[in-house]
Design an enzyme around this catalytic site. Structure first.
Site, PDB file in Angstrom:
ATOM      1  N   HIS A  19       0.819  -1.223   0.000  1.00  0.00           N
ATOM      2  CA  HIS A  19       0.000   0.000   0.000  1.00  0.00           C
ATOM      3  C   HIS A  19       0.849   1.269   0.000  1.00  0.00           C
ATOM      4  O   HIS A  19       0.441   2.282  -0.561  1.00  0.00           O
ATOM      5  CB  HIS A  19      -0.981  -0.017   1.184  1.00  0.00           C
ATOM      6  CG  HIS A  19      -1.992  -1.128   1.073  1.00  0.00           C
ATOM      7  ND1 HIS A  19      -2.474  -1.813   2.153  1.00  0.00           N
ATOM      8  CD2 HIS A  19      -2.581  -1.685  -0.014  1.00  0.00           C
ATOM      9  CE1 HIS A  19      -3.327  -2.743   1.742  1.00  0.00           C
ATOM     10  NE2 HIS A  19      -3.411  -2.677   0.438  1.00  0.00           N
ATOM     11  N   HIS A  42      -8.291  -7.752  -7.606  1.00  0.00           N
ATOM     12  CA  HIS A  42      -8.622  -8.544  -6.413  1.00  0.00           C
ATOM     13  C   HIS A  42      -8.834  -7.551  -5.265  1.00  0.00           C
ATOM     14  O   HIS A  42      -7.941  -7.339  -4.439  1.00  0.00           O
ATOM     15  CB  HIS A  42      -7.482  -9.502  -6.051  1.00  0.00           C
ATOM     16  CG  HIS A  42      -7.145 -10.503  -7.113  1.00  0.00           C
ATOM     17  ND1 HIS A  42      -6.476 -10.181  -8.259  1.00  0.00           N
ATOM     18  CD2 HIS A  42      -7.394 -11.854  -7.184  1.00  0.00           C
ATOM     19  CE1 HIS A  42      -6.308 -11.273  -8.996  1.00  0.00           C
ATOM     20  NE2 HIS A  42      -6.861 -12.305  -8.364  1.00  0.00           N
ATOM     21  N   SER A  99      -6.617  -1.700  -0.570  1.00  0.00           N
ATOM     22  CA  SER A  99      -6.212  -1.033  -1.818  1.00  0.00           C
ATOM     23  C   SER A  99      -7.330  -0.198  -2.465  1.00  0.00           C
ATOM     24  O   SER A  99      -7.034   0.898  -2.977  1.00  0.00           O
ATOM     25  CB  SER A  99      -5.623  -2.049  -2.800  1.00  0.00           C
ATOM     26  OG  SER A  99      -6.498  -3.137  -2.992  1.00  0.00           O
ATOM     27  N   GLU A 117     -14.091  -8.095  -7.587  1.00  0.00           N
ATOM     28  CA  GLU A 117     -14.008  -9.043  -6.466  1.00  0.00           C
ATOM     29  C   GLU A 117     -15.001 -10.166  -6.743  1.00  0.00           C
ATOM     30  O   GLU A 117     -16.112  -9.917  -7.197  1.00  0.00           O
ATOM     31  CB  GLU A 117     -14.322  -8.322  -5.137  1.00  0.00           C
ATOM     32  CG  GLU A 117     -14.419  -9.202  -3.916  1.00  0.00           C
ATOM     33  CD  GLU A 117     -13.184 -10.054  -3.630  1.00  0.00           C
ATOM     34  OE1 GLU A 117     -12.066  -9.533  -3.570  1.00  0.00           O
ATOM     35  OE2 GLU A 117     -13.360 -11.289  -3.474  1.00  0.00           O
ATOM     36  N   ASP A 142     -14.669 -12.718 -12.287  1.00  0.00           N
ATOM     37  CA  ASP A 142     -13.329 -13.281 -12.126  1.00  0.00           C
ATOM     38  C   ASP A 142     -12.262 -12.225 -12.444  1.00  0.00           C
ATOM     39  O   ASP A 142     -12.365 -11.492 -13.435  1.00  0.00           O
ATOM     40  CB  ASP A 142     -13.151 -14.489 -13.053  1.00  0.00           C
ATOM     41  CG  ASP A 142     -11.759 -15.078 -12.915  1.00  0.00           C
ATOM     42  OD1 ASP A 142     -11.475 -15.677 -11.861  1.00  0.00           O
ATOM     43  OD2 ASP A 142     -10.932 -14.874 -13.820  1.00  0.00           O
ATOM     44  N   ASP A 163      -3.513  -8.345  -7.040  1.00  0.00           N
ATOM     45  CA  ASP A 163      -3.135  -8.712  -5.673  1.00  0.00           C
ATOM     46  C   ASP A 163      -3.877  -9.980  -5.249  1.00  0.00           C
ATOM     47  O   ASP A 163      -4.772  -9.937  -4.399  1.00  0.00           O
ATOM     48  CB  ASP A 163      -3.494  -7.523  -4.747  1.00  0.00           C
ATOM     49  CG  ASP A 163      -3.122  -7.792  -3.303  1.00  0.00           C
ATOM     50  OD1 ASP A 163      -2.258  -8.649  -3.050  1.00  0.00           O
ATOM     51  OD2 ASP A 163      -3.719  -7.136  -2.426  1.00  0.00           O
TER      52      ASP A 163
HETATM   53  C1  LIG Z   1      -5.091 -10.401  -1.006  1.00  0.00           C
HETATM   54  S1  LIG Z   1      -6.803 -10.112  -1.095  1.00  0.00           S
HETATM   55  C2  LIG Z   1      -6.935  -8.513  -1.780  1.00  0.00           C
HETATM   56  C3  LIG Z   1      -6.554  -7.388  -0.879  1.00  0.00           C
HETATM   57  C4  LIG Z   1      -6.704  -6.027  -1.485  1.00  0.00           C
HETATM   58  N1  LIG Z   1      -6.125  -5.939  -2.803  1.00  0.00           N
HETATM   59  C5  LIG Z   1      -6.068  -4.969  -0.603  1.00  0.00           C
HETATM   60  O1  LIG Z   1      -4.897  -4.663  -0.800  1.00  0.00           O
HETATM   61  O2  LIG Z   1      -6.760  -4.443   0.254  1.00  0.00           O
HETATM   62  C6  LIG Z   1      -7.277 -11.106  -2.458  1.00  0.00           C
HETATM   63  C7  LIG Z   1      -8.751 -11.005  -2.829  1.00  0.00           C
HETATM   64  O3  LIG Z   1      -8.933 -11.642  -4.089  1.00  0.00           O
HETATM   65  C8  LIG Z   1     -10.189 -12.280  -4.096  1.00  0.00           C
HETATM   66  N2  LIG Z   1     -10.141 -13.298  -5.155  1.00  0.00           N
HETATM   67  C9  LIG Z   1      -9.509 -14.491  -5.115  1.00  0.00           C
HETATM   68  N3  LIG Z   1      -9.643 -15.122  -6.310  1.00  0.00           N
HETATM   69  C10 LIG Z   1     -10.329 -14.280  -7.121  1.00  0.00           C
HETATM   70  C11 LIG Z   1     -10.754 -14.349  -8.475  1.00  0.00           C
HETATM   71  N4  LIG Z   1     -10.484 -15.412  -9.247  1.00  0.00           N
HETATM   72  N5  LIG Z   1     -11.426 -13.311  -8.991  1.00  0.00           N
HETATM   73  C12 LIG Z   1     -11.699 -12.210  -8.229  1.00  0.00           C
HETATM   74  N6  LIG Z   1     -11.341 -12.083  -6.933  1.00  0.00           N
HETATM   75  C13 LIG Z   1     -10.659 -13.109  -6.378  1.00  0.00           C
HETATM   76  C14 LIG Z   1     -10.333 -12.818  -2.705  1.00  0.00           C
HETATM   77  O4  LIG Z   1     -11.715 -13.039  -2.401  1.00  0.00           O
HETATM   78  C15 LIG Z   1      -9.701 -11.692  -1.867  1.00  0.00           C
HETATM   79  O5  LIG Z   1     -10.677 -10.782  -1.448  1.00  0.00           O
END
Ligand SMILES: C[S@@+](CC[C@H](N)C(=O)[O-])C[C@H]1O[C@@H](n2cnc3c(N)ncnc32)[C@H](O)[C@@H]1O
Length: 291
Positions: A19, A42, A99, A117, A142, A163
């Protein structure tokens, strides 16, 4: 089915790295009045209470945002701390911007913040957190399918944050593949890809694939709090940046060194910034890459 929830890890050392680097990149994008698009593949829920029962279960903030010393921080981290302060009007560091919130705090009326998400519960929380924010555009879909479909944005200027939770082994290769496709559609976009440093070193697959993709100007920033121990456990955090802002490497180096010095006294702690694929040599390439 996805099971990862970022609330269990919010504010950890990897978040501080990711961040604060994100703030630096966004700061660069706001230097010109031209609008930009931010795409978060993500997104998670976007905003976290570090005193919630979930966050307290792992207490990872203690080795992250609650452990870093603002007084010793370099100028590059100033904006990041301003973001934390704006989420905590009564002081302290209880509330932590994910993020999406960082992107909203470091962008302007003319910019768009596109948030992807897939997890139903996380998407619901994300919608509730940003329902009053007209600049936030939410997609429940996705990540990698959305990434390729949404670039280039109309603004033709901006960045993508990738991410993932790396729950699936094939994710490292899938990400490289999707980034390559997205890059061909939008070669002047900035792409910031976060990866964990784990003893199994899955990130090497990602870096190798990026290196072989033909994409140029890929900068790496890595921090390690200690040497790898055993077979599991994240010991460090990495970021690969495609088309980084001009001279970002110096800022990233100071930021990384400050994080490891603040959070670790292990002799194997380290911070490094280097080019995975160097700057393009041709005259004019720099101008084409965002300017
Ligand atoms: C590491 S966290 C993200 C944190 C965020 N970027 C932050 O910095 O605050 C990863 C996120 O990706 C989501 N996720 C995992 N696989 C995914 C997919 N195929 N498509 C969309 N989201 C996905 C998870 O539900 C989770 O909320």
């Amino acid at each position: 089915m996805l099971s990862y929830q970022h609330i269990y890890h919010a504010g950890n050392f990897a978040d501080v790295h990711k961040h604060s680097a994100l703030c630096l990149v966004l700061e660069h994008l706001t230097q010109k009045p031209k609008p930009f698009a931010y795409i978060d593949t993500h997104a998670g829920r976007g905003f976290y209470d570090l005193q919630s029962s979930e966050a307290q279960k792992t207490d990872e903030a203690k080795g992250g945002i609650w452990g870093v010393d603002q007084d010793t921080a370099p100028a590059e981290v100033r904006r990041y701390f301003e973001n934390i302060a704006s989420c905590n009007p009564k002081g302290g560091r209880r509330f932590y911007p994910g993020s999406p919130k960082v992107a909203l705090l470091n962008s302007r009326e003319q910019d768009r913040v596109i948030l992807i998400e897939k997890h139903p519960q996380e998407f619901q929380a994300l919608s509730e957190n940003f329902e009053r924010e007209p600049r936030a555009i939410l997609h429940r879909r996705d990540a990698l399918e959305g990434l390729v479909a949404l670039v280039p944005p109309d603004e033709r200027r901006g960045m993508v944050l990738i991410d993932p939770s790396y729950e699936i082994k094939s994710e490292y290769a899938d990400i490289a593949n999707a980034v390559e496709k997205a890059y061909h559609r939008w070669p002047t976009g900035m792409y910031m890809i976060w990866y964990p440093l784990l003893p199994v070193a899955g990130h090497q697959r990602l870096l190798k694939a990026l290196k072989q993709s033909g994409i140029t100007r890929i900068l790496i920033s890595e921090i390690a709090l200690h040497a790898p121990q055993g077979l599991s456990g994240m010991y460090g955090s990495g970021i690969a940046l495609i088309n980084p802002p001009w001279q970002l490497e110096q800022g990233l180096a100071r930021l990384g060194q400050w994080i490891v010095n603040s959070l670790s006294d292990a002799s194997e702690r380290r911070a490094r910034v280097e080019w995975l694929v160097p700057e393009a040599k041709k005259e004019g390439d720099r101008e084409r890459n965002q300017g």
